[in-house]
Design an enzyme around this catalytic site. Structure first.
Site, PDB file in Angstrom:
ATOM      1  N   ASP A 150     -33.619  19.782  -4.728  1.00  0.00           N
ATOM      2  CA  ASP A 150     -35.064  19.777  -4.470  1.00  0.00           C
ATOM      3  C   ASP A 150     -35.400  21.011  -3.654  1.00  0.00           C
ATOM      4  OD1 ASP A 150     -37.286  17.362  -4.750  1.00  0.00           O
ATOM      5  OD2 ASP A 150     -37.801  18.803  -3.193  1.00  0.00           O
TER       6      ASP A 150
ATOM      7  N   ARG B 101     -51.933  19.003   5.891  1.00  0.00           N
ATOM      8  CA  ARG B 101     -50.490  19.234   5.891  1.00  0.00           C
ATOM      9  C   ARG B 101     -50.077  20.493   6.651  1.00  0.00           C
ATOM     10  NH1 ARG B 101     -48.186  17.434  -0.057  1.00  0.00           N
ATOM     11  NH2 ARG B 101     -49.118  15.358  -0.126  1.00  0.00           N
TER      12      ARG B 101
END
Length: 272
Positions: free
Chosen positions: A140, A38
């Site tokens: 979020d 990632r």
């Protein structure tokens, strides 16, 4: 497997420490491959070959936008429309007899499937003119996921798993270049507000109380002290009879005396 980027054990531990400090996320030692995969895009973006250089850059620039990219990269977004389906009839039952404005907070909105499922449930439950008296606040920490959520555009194949009547009520099917996509109806979209929010932030930019808070499948990424802290911070944001929805693998009852179990992974504030 040969790797073109250098990730040492020290780098790995620094990543785990930084994401815990930044977002409360606890990454286990065996997440090395995930971390490499990632974050490698971020290193290549800067033409770096060593994780140590990337982490040093972050620490030398505490106000850099790269911190958000770092956080986004290490945030897991696994969601679906009406995931843990038993929660939504309970939500409908909870709001059906209520008067006044209905407010629900989706605190880990991810790519939007949860807040849109909440909004569809409220619109169908309240119906008619009353459907305009609710709002969903969707937050979020991952700004990329939140941007996707706010667009409200999904693959027809994904939407096709839903009931046909529900799809007709709440989605518009794309045509031409938008073929194969479906967008949330504007009337429903107007009822949902999206805001970036870190549950570990010293202050949450929210006002008032909510009839329900959804905090599902996010606590599993936090350690126990962080979980307890967040649960206590939810208390003043809930109506006295408000509901707190948890994920299927999360148990809040033993973490806080402020809540009592109402049903399967659903909690209410404990009476004083």
């Amino acid at each position: 497997m040969a790797r073109d980027l250098v990730l040492t054990e020290r780098d790995l531990n620094r990543v785990r420490t930084l994401i815990h400090q930044r977002a409360g996320i606890v990454l286990a030692e065996h997440k090395r491959e995930m971390i490499y995969s990632r974050l490698s895009k971020r290193l290549r973006h800067y033409g770096m070959t060593r994780f140590a250089d990337y982490l040093e850059y972050l620490e030398r620039h505490p106000q850099s936008d790269e911190w958000q990219a770092f956080t986004n990269a290490l945030t897991t977004n696994l969601t679906a429309f009406f995931r843990e389906a038993h929660h939504f009839p309970l939500l409908a039952e909870h709001v059906r007899q209520r008067t006044g404005r209905i407010r629900v907070w989706s605190s880990a909105a991810s790519t939007g499937e949860e807040p849109w499922s909440i909004a569809m449930t409220l619109a169908d439950t309240l119906g008619g003119a009353a459907a305009n008296r609710f709002e969903v606040i969707a937050t979020d920490i991952d700004t990329d996921a939140l941007d996707s959520a706010q667009r409200g555009v999904y693959d027809v194949e994904q939407v096709g798993r839903l009931d046909d009547d529900l799809v007709r009520r709440h989605f518009l099917r794309g045509r031409g270049q938008q073929q194969g996509l479906a967008r949330i109806q504007p009337e429903l979209a107007a009822r949902v507000q999206f805001e970036p929010l870190n549950l570990l932030a010293p202050k949450w930019p929210l006002k008032g109380r909510f009839d329900a808070i959804f905090c599902r499948n996010i606590m599993i990424y936090f350690d126990k002290p962080t979980q307890q802290k967040i649960l206590e911070r939810f208390v003043p944001f809930l109506q006295p009879d408000g509901l707190l929805f948890a994920g299927h693998s999360e148990n809040f009852a033993w973490l806080s005396n402020s809540y009592r179990l109402r049903g399967k992974t659903v909690y209410q504030l404990a009476k004083p």
